[in-house]
Design a protein around this motif. Structure first.
Motif, PDB file in Angstrom:
ATOM      1  N   PRO A 424      42.871  47.917  20.915  1.00 57.68           N
ATOM      2  CA  PRO A 424      41.510  46.568  21.407  1.00 57.68           C
ATOM      3  C   PRO A 424      41.985  46.112  22.825  1.00 57.68           C
ATOM      4  N   THR A 425      43.030  46.800  23.320  1.00 60.48           N
ATOM      5  CA  THR A 425      43.584  46.121  24.898  1.00 60.48           C
ATOM      6  C   THR A 425      43.685  46.507  26.143  1.00 60.48           C
ATOM      7  N   GLY A 426      42.782  48.036  25.489  1.00 63.98           N
ATOM      8  CA  GLY A 426      42.438  48.436  26.833  1.00 63.98           C
ATOM      9  C   GLY A 426      43.004  49.141  27.269  1.00 63.98           C
ATOM     10  N   VAL A 427      43.830  48.846  26.885  1.00 62.77           N
ATOM     11  CA  VAL A 427      45.482  49.971  28.588  1.00 62.77           C
ATOM     12  C   VAL A 427      44.858  51.292  28.665  1.00 62.77           C
ATOM     13  N   PHE A 428      44.396  51.720  27.360  1.00 63.37           N
ATOM     14  CA  PHE A 428      44.179  53.538  27.867  1.00 63.37           C
ATOM     15  C   PHE A 428      42.697  53.943  28.129  1.00 63.37           C
ATOM     16  N   LEU A 429      41.573  52.682  27.866  1.00 67.26           N
ATOM     17  CA  LEU A 429      40.097  52.938  28.665  1.00 67.26           C
ATOM     18  C   LEU A 429      40.510  53.016  29.879  1.00 67.26           C
ATOM     19  N   GLU A 430      41.268  52.010  30.036  1.00 67.81           N
ATOM     20  CA  GLU A 430      41.777  51.429  32.283  1.00 67.81           C
ATOM     21  C   GLU A 430      41.788  52.841  32.684  1.00 67.81           C
ATOM     22  N   ALA A 431      42.920  53.807  31.713  1.00 68.48           N
ATOM     23  CA  ALA A 431      42.939  55.443  32.421  1.00 68.48           C
ATOM     24  C   ALA A 431      42.332  55.936  32.396  1.00 68.48           C
ATOM     25  N   VAL A 432      41.657  56.400  30.955  1.00 66.25           N
ATOM     26  CA  VAL A 432      40.017  56.813  30.612  1.00 66.25           C
ATOM     27  C   VAL A 432      39.310  56.810  31.538  1.00 66.25           C
ATOM     28  N   GLY A 433      39.240  55.759  32.199  1.00 68.76           N
ATOM     29  CA  GLY A 433      37.894  54.983  32.509  1.00 68.76           C
ATOM     30  C   GLY A 433      37.471  55.571  33.778  1.00 68.76           C
ATOM     31  N   GLU A 434      38.586  54.855  34.855  1.00 71.19           N
ATOM     32  CA  GLU A 434      38.799  55.323  36.198  1.00 71.19           C
ATOM     33  C   GLU A 434      37.885  56.302  36.103  1.00 71.19           C
ATOM     34  N   PRO A 435      38.386  57.739  36.019  1.00 72.12           N
ATOM     35  CA  PRO A 435      37.709  59.043  36.756  1.00 72.12           C
ATOM     36  C   PRO A 435      36.179  58.824  36.614  1.00 72.12           C
ATOM     37  N   ILE A 436      35.866  58.169  35.686  1.00 70.70           N
ATOM     38  CA  ILE A 436      33.836  58.242  35.280  1.00 70.70           C
ATOM     39  C   ILE A 436      33.631  57.490  36.431  1.00 70.70           C
ATOM     40  N   ARG A 437      34.501  56.273  36.811  1.00 76.52           N
ATOM     41  CA  ARG A 437      33.880  55.214  37.771  1.00 76.52           C
ATOM     42  C   ARG A 437      33.837  55.370  38.655  1.00 76.52           C
ATOM     43  N   ASP A 438      34.813  56.247  39.339  1.00 77.60           N
ATOM     44  CA  ASP A 438      35.406  56.842  40.610  1.00 77.60           C
ATOM     45  C   ASP A 438      34.164  57.595  40.780  1.00 77.60           C
ATOM     46  N   SER A 532      31.561  46.893  37.600  1.00 76.02           N
ATOM     47  CA  SER A 532      32.445  47.317  38.094  1.00 76.02           C
ATOM     48  C   SER A 532      32.611  49.308  38.808  1.00 76.02           C
ATOM     49  N   ILE A 533      31.757  49.036  38.754  1.00 79.23           N
ATOM     50  CA  ILE A 533      31.172  51.086  39.173  1.00 79.23           C
ATOM     51  C   ILE A 533      30.652  50.466  40.277  1.00 79.23           C
ATOM     52  N   ILE A 534      29.758  49.525  40.633  1.00 76.54           N
ATOM     53  CA  ILE A 534      29.144  49.170  41.089  1.00 76.54           C
ATOM     54  C   ILE A 534      29.630  48.098  43.070  1.00 76.54           C
ATOM     55  N   GLY A 535      30.415  47.532  41.856  1.00 76.99           N
ATOM     56  CA  GLY A 535      31.043  46.769  43.393  1.00 76.99           C
ATOM     57  C   GLY A 535      30.740  45.691  43.064  1.00 76.99           C
ATOM     58  N   SER A 536      29.854  44.960  43.266  1.00 72.90           N
ATOM     59  CA  SER A 536      29.324  43.420  42.638  1.00 72.90           C
ATOM     60  C   SER A 536      27.823  43.348  41.984  1.00 72.90           C
ATOM     61  N   LYS A 537      27.649  41.894  41.602  1.00 72.60           N
ATOM     62  CA  LYS A 537      26.493  42.246  40.637  1.00 72.60           C
ATOM     63  C   LYS A 537      25.487  41.492  41.351  1.00 72.60           C
ATOM     64  N   ASP A 538      25.402  41.386  43.004  1.00 72.25           N
ATOM     65  CA  ASP A 538      24.014  40.969  43.454  1.00 72.25           C
ATOM     66  C   ASP A 538      24.087  42.536  43.634  1.00 72.25           C
ATOM     67  N   GLN A 539      24.054  43.652  43.824  1.00 73.20           N
ATOM     68  CA  GLN A 539      23.890  44.623  43.961  1.00 73.20           C
ATOM     69  C   GLN A 539      22.770  44.954  42.917  1.00 73.20           C
ATOM     70  N   LEU A 540      23.667  45.022  41.448  1.00 80.89           N
ATOM     71  CA  LEU A 540      23.001  45.199  40.478  1.00 80.89           C
ATOM     72  C   LEU A 540      22.192  44.337  40.325  1.00 80.89           C
ATOM     73  N   VAL A 541      21.379  42.189  40.258  1.00 78.05           N
ATOM     74  CA  VAL A 541      20.174  42.100  40.245  1.00 78.05           C
ATOM     75  C   VAL A 541      19.488  42.488  41.287  1.00 78.05           C
TER      76      VAL A 541
END
Length: 742
Positions: A424-438, A532-541
Motif C-alpha cells: 500500500p505504500t507504493g514503494v515497489f510500484l514506483e520501481a516497477v512502474g518506471e520502466p513502463i512509463r519511460d 505522469s506518463i504524458i507529462g502534464s494534464k494540459d496535454q491530456l485535456v
C-alpha cells in the motif's frame, strides 16, 4: 594371578597383547576379562597406561576397519559403481535401499556392540587400578574415562574416511521414499477426520503408537504409519551410533524439504483463483510436523518448550501455543516448524513471482494469488526479488514493439492495482512502474490510448466493476473509498489506539524515494500515474477535447449522457477551468437538439411549406444539424463539397430559418462533416447505407445520369480526382460485394 618379578615389563606386555587378541580378534572371548585385569594393572603401575589404551584402541580399529567397515561398504558397492542410468533403475526398486541399509546396519551395529563390550572390559580393568592407586595415594594416569569417547570417535573417523561419495545420495533416496510412503498414507486416510490425521503418528509418547481406533481402516493406517516411523527412527538411531548424526539429519531434512516443495508446487499449480497458503500450512502440521514429533520422541530428543532452553522468539511469525494432536511443542519441533514454514512461504513466493505477469493479466480474478504473495513477502521480506524479476518480465514480454500501446496501458493499470494490494505504500510500484512509463513516453499514440481507456465504456474495465463503466468511473470510486478510509482512520481513533499505532510504526523500506513522504505515498493515484506518463494534464485535456469533437461530430443523434458523466468526472480530477471548453462543446449539442426542433416546427408551419418540399423533394424532417461554437472547438478540417441541388436547397432553408430565429447569428455549413443515411433502390432489392457526405454526394450524382468520367464527376462535386478515386472505391466494393452474394 600372581606375577613374578622376573616376568618384567616385556612379559606383561606380551600377555596383554595375547589377551587383547583373544578378546578382540577371531571369534572373540569376553571371558578373558578376569585374566586381563592384573596384566593391565601391572602395566599401569609401570606407567604404561596410555600405551595400553592406545594399543587396545588401535587393535579395535584394525579389526573394525578390516571386517565390519569393509563388509558395510561392500553392500553399497553395486550402486556406487553403477552409471547414472543404472542408478535410476536402483531407485525405482520398491525395497531399495531399505533392505540393503537394514542388513548393513544390523551387521555393523552387532560388531560395534561387541567392541563396545570389549572397551568396557578394558575400562573396568583401568578403573580398578585407578581406584587402588587413589586409595594408596599413588599417581596414576586417568585413562578409563576417555576410553569410550575415544572409541566412538575412532568408529566415526574410520567410517567417514572410507565413505563412498555416493552414500549421502543413498541416504537421501531412502528418506525420500519413506516420506513419500508416509505422505501417501496420510492422503489415503479420511481427510475429513481431523482426529485421525492428528493421531496418525501417535500422541506425545511412544506408547501411543500401539493405540487402536474403532474404525478398521483408520486403525490399519495408524498401525502402518507407526511401524514406518519406528523403522525410520531405528535407522536414524543406528546411524547416530555410528557417528553419522549430521549426515543423517541433513538427509531426512532435505527429504522433508523436497517433499514440502513438491506439495507446494502441487497445491499452487496455475490456478490463481484459489488461495494456497492455508492448505500448505495445514499440510505442514498434518505430515512433516507430526512425523518429526514422533521421530524426535522416539529418539529422545523432545524437549518441552517451557524448559529453560526455550527462550527464543521467532522474528518471522507468531508461535502457536500448541499444535493439533501434539499439544505444547518442544523446542526442536518449534524450530522445525519455523524452518518449514519459512521454506514453504519462500517457495510459494518464488512460484508466484515467476508467474506474476500472468497473475496480473488475470487480475482481479487472481486476487487470491496476490494475497498469498503479499503474505509470503511479509514473511520473507524479499520484496527486491519481486521488483527485479517483474521488471525483467515486463521488458521481455510487454515492453516490445509487438505489444500494442493499449495492451501495455491495461497491463500497467492492472499492475498498479495488484501491487497496491501487496504494498500500500507504493514503494515497489514506483520501481516497477518506471520502466513502463519511460517506454510509453516514446510511443506516439500513448496520449490517445490513455484518453480512450479513461473515457471508453469498455477500454478500462475489461474485468470487474459494473458493465459499461469506464476506467475514470472506477478510479473515482477508488478515490472515494480511499478518502472514506482516511476519514475513518483519523476520526474513529482514540488516544489508546493512536498510541498503539505509534508503537507499531515502521520506517519506509530502503528502496523508498526520500522526496516522497509516507503519507503521500500511501494514496496511490492511478490517474495521476497515467498523467505522469504524458507529462502534464494540459496535454491530456487537449487530446480529450480533440477526441470529444470527433465523437460528437460523428453522432447521428444527440444522446450525450455518457459524455456528460465522463466530463463531470474529469472536472473532479482536473478542475472546472481546464474542462470549460469541453463543457461548451457538450452544451452546443444540447442547444443543437433544441434548435433543430424549433426550426423544423417553424418550417412545417410556414406558408408554402408543402410546395417548397415538393420542389426540394426532401423533407426537412430528415435533417439534423450540429451547431457548434467554433471559437471553443478544436480546429476542424474542412473540404469544399458541392452537394446535389435538392440537398443544397434543404440546407439553405434551414440556415435561413436559423438566422430568423437567432438573429444576428448565421450558419456556415461544413458540408464535408456529418453522416448521411441512404437507401439505394435496385431492380430486385434495396440497400441501406450510412456514409459521410462526400460519399453520399458521389452516389447521388448517378441519379442524374448513369455514367461519369472521373474528371467530370470530380469537377461536379468539387473535389480532386485522386480524392474522388479513393472515395468511390467504397461504393465499388460495397455494391459489387452485394451483387456477388446475391
Amino acid at each position: 594371578m600372581q606375577l613374578d618379578d622376573s616376568d618384567g615389563a616385556l612379559g606383561s606386555w606380551a600377555r596383554f597383547c595375547a589377551l587383547s587378541g583373544e578378546l578382540v580378534g577371531g571369534a572373540g572371548d569376553l571371558s578373558v576379562g578376569p585374566r586381563l585385569a592384573p596384566v593391565v594393572a601391572d602395566l599401569c603401575a609401570r606407567g604404561l597406561a596410555t600405551l595400553v589404551r592406545d594399543y587396545f584402541l588401535h587393535n579395535l580399529e584394525e579389526t573394525f576397519r578390516n571386517n565390519a567397515v569393509k563388509m558395510f561398504w561392500q553392500k553399497f558397492h553395486p550402486y556406487s559403481s553403477s552409471s547414472a542410468v543404472e542408478r535410476i533403475k536402483f531407485c525405482v526398486q520398491e525395497s531399495w535401499p531399505e533392505d540393503v541399509l537394514s542388513a548393513a546396519l544390523e551387521d555393523i551395529c552387532l560388531e560395534k556392540s561387541y567392541q563396545e563390550k570389549c572397551v568396557l572390559v578394558l575400562a573396568h580393568a583401568l578403573q580398578s587400578y585407578e581406584e587402588k592407586a587413589q586409595n594408596r595415594k599413588l599417581k596414576a594416569v586417568q585413562c578409563s574415562s576417555s576410553l569410550m569417547p575415544r572409541y566412538q570417535l575412532m568408529v566415526s573417523s574410520v567410517l567417514l574416511t572410507t565413505l563412498p561419495l555416493s552414500f549421502p545420495e543413498i541416504l537421501n533416496v531412502y528418506f525420500k521414499k519413506k516420506l513419500e510412503e508416509l505422505n501417501t498414507m496420510v492422503d489415503a486416510s479420511d481427510e475429513n477426520d481431523q482426529l485421525a490425521s492428528h493421531e496418525l503418528f501417535g500422541r506425545s509418547n511412544v506408547s501411543a503408537w500401539d493405540s487402536k481406533m474403532d474404525i478398521d481402516s483408520q486403525e490399519t493406517v495408524i498401525s502402518e504409519s507407526c511401524t514406518l516411523v519406528k523403522n525410520i527412527g531405528k535407522v536414524v538411531r543406528d546411524f547416530r551410533c555410528l557417528g553419522f548424526t549430521s549426515m543423517t539429519e541433513d538427509s531426512y531434512s532435505s527429504a522433508i524439504i523436497w517433499l514440502l516443495k513438491s506439495k507446494v508446487y502441487e497445491l499452487a499449480g496455475d490456478d490463481y483463483r484459489i488461495p494456497v497458503l492455508g492448505s500448505v500450512n495445514k499440510w505442514i502440521q498434518v505430515v512433516p510436523l507430526q512425523f518429526l514429533h514422533a521421530l524426535l520422541t522416539y529418539l529422545g530428543d523432545s524437549v518441552d518448550y517451557d524448559s529453560g532452553l526455550s527462550g527464543l522468539k521467532s522474528p518471522l511469525a507468531s508461535r502457536p501455543s500448541s499444535f493439533p494432536g501434539i499439544g505444547v511443542p518442544s523446542e526442536a519441533l518449534l524450530r522445525w516448524h519455523m524452518r518449514l514454514e519459512y521454506f514453504a512461504y519462500e517457495t510459494l513466493q518464488d512460484l508466484r513471482i515467476g508467474k506474476l505477469f500472468e497473475i496480473i493479466v488475470d487480475y482481479p480474478e487472481s486476487s487470491p494469488a496476490i494475497e498469498d504473495l503479499k503474505q509470503c513477502l511479509e514473511y520473507t521480506g524479499q520484496h527486491s526479488k519481486l521488483v527485479d524479476s517483474f521488471i525483467s518480465s515486463l521488458r521481455y514480454r510487454l515492453l516490445t514493439a509487438g505489444a500494442s500501446t493499449n495492451d501495455i496501458l491495461h497491463q500497467y493499470v492492472s499492475t498498479i492495482k495488484a501491487l497496491r494490494s501487496i504494498d500500500p505504500t507504493g514503494v515497489f510500484l514506483e520501481a516497477v512502474g518506471e520502466p513502463i512509463r519511460d517506454y510509453l513516453r516514446g510511443r506516439k499514440d500513448t496520449i490517445k490510448c490513455i484518453v480512450t481507456m479513461l473515457t471508453d465504456g469498455s477500454g478500462g474495465n475489461t474485468s470487474g466493476g459494473n458493465a459499461g463503466d469506464n476506467l475514470l468511473e472506477e478510479l473515482n470510486r477508488d478515490a472515494e473509498n480511499q478518502e472514506n478510509a482516511d476519514y475513518d482512520d483519523h476520526t474513529n481513533i482514540d488516544e489508546k489506539q493512536a498510541w498503539l499505532n505509534s508503537e507499531s510504526w515502521e520506517p519506509d523500506p530502503v528502496e523508498a524515494d526520500p522526496l516522497k513522504g509516507s503519507r503521500s505515498r500511501r494514496k496511490i493515484d492511478i490517474l495521476g500515474l497515467m498523467v505522469s506518463i504524458i507529462g502534464s494534464k494540459d496535454q491530456l485535456v487537449n487530446e480529450y477535447r480533440v477526441m470529444l469533437a470527433e465523437k460528437l461530430l460523428s453522432k447521428s443523434d444527440f444522446d450525450i449522457d455518457s459524455d456528460i458523466r465522463t466530463l463531470e468526472l474529469l472536472k473532479i480530477h482536473f478542475g472546472e477551468s481546464s474542462m470549460q471548453k469541453c463543457e461548451i462543446m457538450l452544451n452546443d449539442l444540447i442547444d443543437s437538439k433544441r434548435t433543430n426542433s424549433n426550426i423544423k416546427t417553424s418550417l412545417l408551419n410556414a406558408p408554402g411549406t408543402v410546395a417548397g418540399q415538393e420542389e426540394a423533394e426532401i423533407s426537412h424532417d430528415v435533417l439534423d444539424a450540429t451547431i457548434i461554437s467554433s471559437n471553443f472547438w478544436p480546429p476542424i478540417q474542412t473540404e469544399d463539397l458541392a452537394v446535389p441541388a435538392s440537398v443544397d436547397k434543404l440546407l439553405s432553408d434551414f440556415a435561413q430559418r436559423f438566422h430568423q430565429i437567432k438573429t444576428p447569428r448565421k450558419l456556415l455549413w461544413k458540408k464535408n462533416l456529418g453522416t448521411v443515411k441512404l437507401e439505394l433502390q435496385f431492380e430486385d432489392r434495396s440497400m441501406q447505407f450510412t456514409v459521410v457526405p462526400v460519399q453520399a454526394a458521389i452516389i447521388m450524382r448517378f441519379q442524374e445520369k448513369p455514367s461519369w468520367t472521373s474528371k467530370a464527376l470530380a469537377t461536379e462535386i468539387g473535389i480532386p480526382v485522386d480524392s474522388l478515386n479513393r472515395r468511390i472505391g467504397f461504393w465499388t466494393s460495397k455494391v459489387c460485394h452485394k451483387c456477388m452474394m446475391k
